[in-house]
Motif scaffolding. Structure first.
Motif, PDB file in Angstrom:
ATOM      1  N   SER A   1       4.099   1.167   8.737  1.00  0.00           N
ATOM      2  CA  SER A   1       3.912   1.773   7.500  1.00  0.00           C
ATOM      3  C   SER A   1       5.158   1.656   6.696  1.00  0.00           C
ATOM      4  O   SER A   1       5.951   2.590   7.100  1.00  0.00           O
ATOM      5  CB  SER A   1       3.088   3.058   7.229  1.00  0.00           C
TER       6      SER A   1
ATOM      7  N   ILE B   1       5.544   2.773   3.452  1.00  0.00           N
ATOM      8  CA  ILE B   1       5.685   3.952   2.309  1.00  0.00           C
ATOM      9  C   ILE B   1       6.407   4.896   2.936  1.00  0.00           C
ATOM     10  O   ILE B   1       7.209   5.804   1.947  1.00  0.00           O
ATOM     11  CB  ILE B   1       4.288   4.003   2.068  1.00  0.00           C
TER      12      ILE B   1
ATOM     13  N   LYS C   1       3.776  -2.497   6.548  1.00  0.00           N
ATOM     14  CA  LYS C   1       2.130  -2.068   6.341  1.00  0.00           C
ATOM     15  C   LYS C   1       2.225  -1.369   5.163  1.00  0.00           C
ATOM     16  O   LYS C   1       3.135  -0.789   4.715  1.00  0.00           O
ATOM     17  CB  LYS C   1       1.735  -1.655   7.657  1.00  0.00           C
ATOM     18  N   THR C   2       0.971  -0.913   4.710  1.00  0.00           N
ATOM     19  CA  THR C   2       0.853  -0.292   3.411  1.00  0.00           C
ATOM     20  C   THR C   2       1.548  -1.116   2.421  1.00  0.00           C
ATOM     21  O   THR C   2       1.670  -2.236   2.274  1.00  0.00           O
ATOM     22  CB  THR C   2       1.051   1.120   3.642  1.00  0.00           C
ATOM     23  N   THR C   3       2.639  -0.436   1.811  1.00  0.00           N
ATOM     24  CA  THR C   3       3.271  -0.918   0.613  1.00  0.00           C
ATOM     25  C   THR C   3       4.498   0.104   0.364  1.00  0.00           C
ATOM     26  O   THR C   3       4.678   1.003   1.065  1.00  0.00           O
ATOM     27  CB  THR C   3       2.523  -1.039  -0.561  1.00  0.00           C
TER      28      THR C   3
END
Lengths: 207, 305
Positions: free
Chosen positions: A81, A83, A104-106
């Motif tokens: 992730s 973020i 992953k995620t943003t």
């Protein structure tokens, strides 16, 4: 939605054509990074011991690498992730001249703003499939192993057609997940209604 | 008396199996999800994940690079006798975790919370974590759950005290809103196994939620129709939201919703959620009093569910 097969080091031209929702596969030289590396460089004021001009793809990841017969062997790989690294995102894009972050995620608004200014994209996977990826990755080298440990060291990977990844932040600052949010919020209102939960429902305040 | 070498070897095998082999119930849930998935990209993602998980068994490598917090659950017979006692059982579990880490079945993920010191073997203060349940008999059942960082860190685990005035509606609203927030952009690695704990003190509810997420057989139902209905209603509701695999859109957002409960205080209803990531790693073994080791396909933590 288009599909692209890109080869690093990436150019502005390579990444400005990408739009959110596009699919990309990447080849070339990348390096891994987690928060300990960014803290070590940006907060603790150390110098990055390698150049990023020819290696401008950063992968948020702490891989499992073991030594077998004197050689590095990649046991598992999955982007992590992004973020949570937002604190150093804009600085990393700016100072390391990144053209792509694989995570992953943003990322958040500050990083997206810098990505727009410097022409950089964020991409993420749509599966958890380490075994479909590790054969496309050659472990070349490792930096800061003693300082940051096996997981948070900067691993150098040479990748071949690694993907598919979805473009979730493009060079215009658009975010794929922001677009999904409204749709999910609308469906959530419908789902709550179906469960008999009134739209004006408010929790009794206990604290 | 069960010999140390027998339970230590069983612990190691259970950890390795939990880290590298998909549970049969999780595999079934994936196959059903693939069948009904309407979004083609999400369908590809589910298929790729299942394919990779099946390859992990053959290649003997981790199902996911994040091998999580090492957590042990022991269901212990009241007449169970272990060589060295339970202190040695925990020591053996620590040795087995260190060995699995050295061999690359686990990533050295556990670090000091303040200094960031990495011992390199996943062993430190209060880690691994141990939970016990006591039953009749002379056997010991052991489950290893690997609770991933994504599923734990991004709001998948949280709690709220709901007033009796708000009841089931309050509980369901809390769960749905928590899940939507935590699954944004795929943070908790959906499709999740969503555990919900209702009642008890806040920590009891949180423990029940974690056990519901990690130890219930995926696809099982709570035997009490009132709780089974909450499971079914929330399963349908959350899968209607379009969150999908890794939050990028799709028709499967949860593989299961499992509820467990405890009686609570007249003052309020503690309600907790715990999401387990899509790989939902766990494995279980049983050692009978005569030292016979059996691999279990389900943890048997909540009886037959």
């Amino acid at each position: 939605m288009a599909e692209y097969h890109l080869k690093g080091p990436l150019t502005d031209e390579d990444v400005t054509k990408l739009k959110i929702g596009d699919t990309v596969y990447i080849s070339g030289e990348c390096f891994t990074c987690r928060s300990r590396l960014q803290k070590y460089i940006f907060d603790e004021k150390n110098v990055l011991p390698f150049g990023t001009k020819e290696r401008n793809i950063l992968i948020h990841n702490g891989p499992i690498v073991i030594k077998e017969n004197g050689k590095w062997k990649l046991m598992s790989f999955m982007p992590t992730s992004s973020i949570r690294f937002e604190k150093w995102g804009a600085k990393s894009v700016d100072e390391w001249n990144l053209k792509m972050i694989v995570g992953k995620t943003t990322m958040g608004a500050e990083t997206a703003k810098m990505m727009k200014e410097k022409k950089c994209v964020h991409v993420s996977p749509r599966s958890v499939s380490p075994n479909l990826w590790i054969d496309s990755i050659e472990v070349q080298d490792v930096y800061l192993y003693d300082e940051l440990g096996r997981i948070e060291a900067a691993w150098f990977f040479k990748v071949n057609e690694l993907g598919p990844f979805i473009v979730d932040i493009d060079c215009e600052g658009n975010n794929y997940f922001d677009r999904l949010d409204q749709d999910i919020a609308d469906k959530k209102d419908e789902a709550l209604k179906k469960l008999g939960i009134d739209e004006n429902f408010e929790f009794t305040k206990l604290y | 008396m069960i010999k140390t070498e027998i339970y230590e070897q069983a612990l190691f095998e259970t950890i390795k199996r939990g880290a590298t082999e998909i549970s049969p119930d999780v595999k079934d849930a994936f196959m059903k999800a693939i069948e009904r998935e309407a979004n083609p990209d999400a369908k590809n993602g589910l298929e790729a994940t299942l394919k990779s998980m099946e390859m992990s068994k053959v290649r003997e490598n981790p199902l996911c690079v994040d091998t999580g917090w090492p957590i042990f659950y022991f269901k212990v017979g009241n007449q169970c006798e272990l060589e060295g006692g339970f202190v040695e059982l925990e020591n053996a579990a620590r040795r087995a975790v260190a060995k699995a880490t050295e061999l690359g079945y686990l990533r050295a993920t556990m670090k000091h919370p303040l200094t960031g010191y990495d011992p390199g073997n996943n062993i430190g203060m209060n880690i691994p974590d141990f939970t016990y349940q006591f039953v009749d008999g002379d056997a010991i059942e052991m489950s290893y759950a690997a609770k991933g960082g994504g599923s734990e860190c991004f709001g998948g685990t949280r709690h709220r005290i709901v007033a009796f005035a708000d009841g089931i509606k309050g509980i369901e609203k809390f769960v749905i809103e928590s899940f939507v927030a935590s699954a944004r952009a795929g943070a908790v690695c959906p499709p999740s196994v969503l555990g919900i704990g209702i009642g008890g003190t806040a920590n009891v509810a949180a423990n029940l939620a974690k056990e519901a997420a990690c130890l219930r057989t995926v696809g099982s139902k709570h035997p009490d129709p009132m709780f089974a209905k909450i499971e079914e209603d929330l399963y349908e509701a959350i899968n209607s939201l379009g969150i999908g695999i890794l939050g990028a859109g799709g028709s499967t957002s949860v593989l299961a919703v499992n509820v467990e409960y405890a009686y609570t205080h007249i003052a309020g209803i503690a309600c907790a959620t715990s999401t387990n990531c899509m790989v939902a790693r766990r494995a279980s073994s049983r050692i009978d009093g005569n030292g016979t080791v059996t691999k279990m396909t389900s943890p048997n933590w909540f009886g037959d569910r």
